[in-house]
Design an enzyme around this catalytic site. Structure first.
Site, short mmCIF file in Angstrom:
data_model
loop_
_atom_site.label_atom_id
_atom_site.label_comp_id
_atom_site.label_asym_id
_atom_site.label_seq_id
_atom_site.Cartn_x
_atom_site.Cartn_y
_atom_site.Cartn_z
CG ASP A 326 47.89 136.92 34.24
OD1 ASP A 326 48.38 137.37 33.20
OD2 ASP A 326 46.70 136.52 34.32
CE1 TYR A 454 41.24 146.41 24.85
CE2 TYR A 454 41.20 147.24 22.60
CZ TYR A 454 41.87 146.62 23.64
OH TYR A 454 43.17 146.21 23.47
CE LYS A 458 43.84 148.58 25.90
NZ LYS A 458 44.76 148.21 26.99
CB ALA A 486 51.18 141.15 20.05
P1 NAD Z 1 46.46 138.43 26.87
O1 NAD Z 1 45.06 138.06 27.13
O2 NAD Z 1 47.37 137.40 26.34
O3 NAD Z 1 47.12 139.02 28.20
C1 NAD Z 1 46.42 139.78 29.12
C2 NAD Z 1 46.65 139.20 30.49
O4 NAD Z 1 46.04 140.04 31.45
C3 NAD Z 1 46.05 137.80 30.66
O5 NAD Z 1 47.03 136.88 31.02
C4 NAD Z 1 45.02 138.00 31.76
O6 NAD Z 1 44.89 136.88 32.63
C5 NAD Z 1 45.52 139.20 32.48
N1 NAD Z 1 44.45 139.90 33.18
C6 NAD Z 1 43.19 140.14 32.74
N2 NAD Z 1 42.49 140.79 33.66
C7 NAD Z 1 43.29 140.96 34.72
C8 NAD Z 1 43.14 141.58 35.98
N3 NAD Z 1 41.97 142.14 36.32
N4 NAD Z 1 44.18 141.63 36.82
C9 NAD Z 1 45.36 141.03 36.48
N5 NAD Z 1 45.56 140.41 35.31
C10 NAD Z 1 44.54 140.39 34.44
O7 NAD Z 1 46.43 139.71 25.90
P2 NAD Z 1 47.56 140.58 25.22
O8 NAD Z 1 47.22 140.70 23.81
O9 NAD Z 1 48.90 140.17 25.62
O10 NAD Z 1 47.21 142.01 25.85
C11 NAD Z 1 48.05 142.75 26.67
C12 NAD Z 1 47.60 144.19 26.63
O11 NAD Z 1 47.81 144.72 25.31
C13 NAD Z 1 46.13 144.43 26.92
O12 NAD Z 1 46.00 145.61 27.68
C14 NAD Z 1 45.52 144.62 25.57
O13 NAD Z 1 44.34 145.39 25.61
C15 NAD Z 1 46.63 145.36 24.87
N6 NAD Z 1 46.58 145.29 23.42
C16 NAD Z 1 46.84 144.13 22.78
C17 NAD Z 1 46.80 144.11 21.41
C18 NAD Z 1 47.15 142.88 20.64
O14 NAD Z 1 47.23 142.97 19.39
N7 NAD Z 1 47.37 141.77 21.29
C19 NAD Z 1 46.43 145.26 20.69
C20 NAD Z 1 46.18 146.42 21.37
C21 NAD Z 1 46.26 146.42 22.74
#
Ligand code: NAD
Length: 715
Positions: A326, A454, A458, A486
């Site tokens: 991270d 995005y 994606k 989530a």
């Molecule tokens: P989150 O922000 O809690 O977690 C993402 C993590 O990625 C963060 O801790 C951040 O510090 C880290 N990060 C960001 N840029 C980075 C980089 N360049 N290098 C290393 N780490 C980096 O978000 P989340 O909801 O847990 O998302 C996780 C994944 O799921 C993402 O790819 C997001 O697009 C995808 N997603 C989430 C949802 C949702 O409902 N939460 C829906 C669709 C897709």
């Protein structure tokens, strides 16, 4: 060559083996079963002898020999304990994980014992049996270790309750070896003589199978599924063709002790036998956590928070060693980054007794991607699983979407997955195993206002998966994609609080872990997961049609006239490779209009329409352009009922376009219930009768509605 004492406790496996009912039957024949025990020899109502277990994991046993570095010239199978958790299914895949638990030293003259424990799981996810095996190694004693505790079974001082005679044939080892143990000692006379025997000897595990059959016949006839435990010590070798006798004493409810003799000499060939039997225990019917990742190394990007954190914790809890990557940046990717999120998750894993290391590199650069994988190699020596999860958001509608916001999101999501997957793929290809999980989003799969960057990134990940799955196929690298939903900092300000509460990442993690597991059978699949709801998404391609004869170019008018047939997804399918789609297009050329065309529309009409949508699908093909000269109308259909819907039909310039939904300016609107509409279209209800009875209501230019019958040959 000395024993590898360092190997104690180190995970061995997974070692997998596919098997079918034929392997089960071949084993049964190899241990003397036949027509009097058809339940083991006939695929109809087939049951699996429990002792098949140990023969089926012979490759794993070989791994123990190699890992412990025993001198193979002097080894014998010493003791074997099998604990059965569930009956063995008649086909599937067995996967075994285990470790060497002890080395014992009986002295330089006497040799050493290597003890290994393993658990074997079926591809249905259930744990089937545990094996505790002792290899006796004559040539490896004297290394200074402690001697083995001696456990001797006390046999009752009375006649056995059961004596079972059997007569293995001279050819028995020739059949038995086909189940996996093809060691020359059991087949090659010269080799056997060199090893100090008169001729090839029986496999100890073949005699073990005879004993297992004898125990089942005596104690649980016809019910091998009731066997719970079987232990023995292999004490003497036996030549094929010599009769054997198994002596069995019942000692307690569900418990017996046993030994097997050479019936000619009375020598004990298998001793210290313990056999336990009874109903399948209640707890083994309950689902248990048996998807394990012991020995696997998982890299999860963006694992310092949200979904990635939960994936990391759950993988570690199930035995994986984890690299918690991270960058610790802000939600939009800005800022200097911080080591705190990754460190915190590593601590959480260690507190649970798991193994993890932190990595703070940026997925958005090639150097960052390499460094993340290098961390796994330095800490744990390999990479088996990669979850491309890191993510940021920079939402803006297209005109406000400056290039830097577009680029930043592309760099983390799409380019990031490329930067990390590439070095991981190299390791996985080398080892012939890998699981890669991409993280897409419903925004990409279906669209979401304000997320062009995005959504594009994606969906790009889906393209990356589609090709990587092909490139990884022959190396057992499976690549899939998850679209999670989530609660996290990415969703907190766009989700109503009540919903946010319900969207715990823990609801998503089980599917992510499944897709990263050894058990995962699919590659190239996309799944939605959130709040405990799971479904699969796919790119589906309709059957389509070839227009004309492939010699003259179709016109735009041809397209319009056939747009429904071209557009329909009914009967559509998924393609796994570009060539499959091209192949279909080529074969459609050879049989123009094979998919949907006037002919099939007429066929549909002949058997009667079953849904309103089928009527509108057939309409363009049933259109009679000759009858439409000078006609310029829009018919709007509003069909009520479960089978209904709205469709418009536009006739202009002798062409017909049918579209779902409502037209802005219809010439006339026809309102009717679905069943009446189908009756009308299937010739059971005359339009005039429908109108006069009030079943059909017509608004707008009623006169124009009378054209419908002239314009279409629906029947
Ligand atoms: P989150 O922000 O809690 O977690 C993402 C993590 O990625 C963060 O801790 C951040 O510090 C880290 N990060 C960001 N840029 C980075 C980089 N360049 N290098 C290393 N780490 C980096 O978000 P989340 O909801 O847990 O998302 C996780 C994944 O799921 C993402 O790819 C997001 O697009 C995808 N997603 C989430 C949802 C949702 O409902 N939460 C829906 C669709 C897709």
């Amino acid at each position: 060559m000395a024993l590898n004492l360092e190997a104690v406790g180190k995970p061995i496996g997974p070692v997998s083996k596919d098997y079918t009912w034929k392997d089960v039957v071949l084993y049964a024949l190899g241990v003397g079963s036949g027509s009097s025990e058809l339940e083991y020899c006939y695929e109809n109502k087939l049951k699996v002898l429990p002792s098949f277990s140990i023969a089926a994991i012979f490759d794993f046993l070989a791994h123990i020999g190699v890992t412990s570095n025993v001198n193979l010239a002097g080894i014998l199978h010493g003791e074997q304990r099998l604990i059965f958790h569930r009956p063995i299914p008649t086909e599937g895949k067995l996967t075994t994980w285990g470790k060497i638990t002890h080395y014992y030293d009986k002295g330089a003259e006497k040799g050493a014992l290597v003890v290994a424990e393993s658990d074997t799981y079926h591809s249905n996810g259930q744990k089937l049996f545990t094996s505790i095996m002792t290899i006796f190694s004559r040539l490896d004693g004297g290394f200074g270790g402690e001697n083995a505790p001696r456990e001797n079974i006390v046999f009752p001082d009375r006649e056995p309750d059961f004596i079972v005679d059997a007569h293995p044939s001279e050819n028995q080892p020739l059949i038995y070896r086909l189940s996996g143990d093809i060691f020359d000692l059991h087949v090659d006379p010269d080799f056997a003589r060199m090893a100090g025997f008169e001729k090839p000897i029986m496999h100890g595990l073949c005699t073990h199978g005879y004993a297992c059959r004898a125990l089942i016949q005596s104690l649980v006839p016809g019910a091998p599924e009731k066997v719970r435990r079987m232990d023995c010590r292999f004490s003497k070798t036996l030549y094929p063709g010599i009769p054997v006798q198994t002596l069995i004493w019942k000692t307690d409810e569900g418990k017996a002790v046993w030994r097997t003799l050479n019936a000619q000499t009375g020598a004990v060939v298998m001793d210290n036998g313990v056999f336990e039997y009874g109903e399948v225990p209640e707890e083994s019917i309950r689902p248990e956590e048996n998807i394990r990742f012991d020995g696997r190394v998982a890299v999860i990007t963006g694992a310092g928070a949200g979904l990635g954190r939960v994936y990391a914790l759950e993988l570690a809890r199930r035995g994986a060693k984890v690299v918690v990557n991270d960058l610790g940046s802000a939600r939009d990717g800005s800022g200097q980054g911080s080591s705190a999120p990754a460190d915190q998750v590593v601590r959480e894993i260690q507190d649970l007794g798991g193994e993890a290391v932190a990595n703070y590199d940026n997925v958005a650069t090639p150097e960052g991607g390499k460094a993340i994988i290098q961390t796994a190699l330095d800490a744990f020596g390999t990479v088996d699983i990669l979850i491309n999860n890191a993510g940021i958001l920079r939402d803006k509608s297209i005109l406000k979407m400056e290039p830097e916001n577009w680029q930043a999101v592309m760099d983390v999501h799409l380019n990031g997955a490329y930067h990390v997957s590439r070095p991981a793929f190299e390791v996985m290809r080398e080892k012939g195993y890998g699981r890669i999980l991409m993280t897409t989003s419903a925004a990409g799969l279906y669209g979401n206002f304000g997320q062009t960057n995005y959504a594009a990134a994606k969906m790009g990940l889906v393209g990356l998966m589609n090709t990587l799955k092909l490139e990884g196929g022959k190396y057992n690298i499976k690549v899939n994609t998850i679209a999670p939903l989530a609660a996290s900092r990415l969703t907190e300000d766009v989700t109503p609080p009540e919903l946010f509460q319900k969207m715990k990442p823990e609801f998503v993690a089980p599917l992510a872990l499944y897709l990263c597991s050894e058990m995962c059978p699919v590659s190239g699949s996309i799944y939605n997961a959130g709040m405990g709801f799971f479904n699969r998404a796919a790119v589906v391609t309709g059957p389509g049609m070839t227009l004309g004869n492939a010699k003259t170019f179709p016109t735009v008018e041809d397209i319009i006239a056939n747009i429904e047939a071209i557009s329909t997804l009914e009967g559509g399918k998924e393609y796994l490779h570009l060539n499959d789609q091209v192949g279909d297009a080529c074969s459609a050329l050879l049989t123009p209009q094979k998919a949907i065309g006037p002919k099939s529309a007429h066929k549909e009409a002949a058997k009667g329409f079953e849904t309103a949508s089928a009527v509108f699908e057939a309409m363009p093909a049933a259109f009679k352009p000759d009858a439409a000269s000078g006609v310029n109308v829009v018919f709007q259909y509003i069909i009520s009922g479960a089978n209904g819907g709205d469709w418009s039909c536009t006739i202009r310039d002798q062409s017909c376009v049918v579209a779902p939904g409502r037209h802005d300016a219809p010439t006339c609107t026809l309102k009717i219930a679905d069943a009446d509409f189908l009756d009308m279209m299937n010739g059971k209800l005359k339009p005039m009768q429908a109108y006069t009875s009030g079943k059909l209501k017509i608004e707008g230019d009623i006169m124009k509605s009378q054209l419908i019958e002239k314009l279409f040959a629906m029947r």
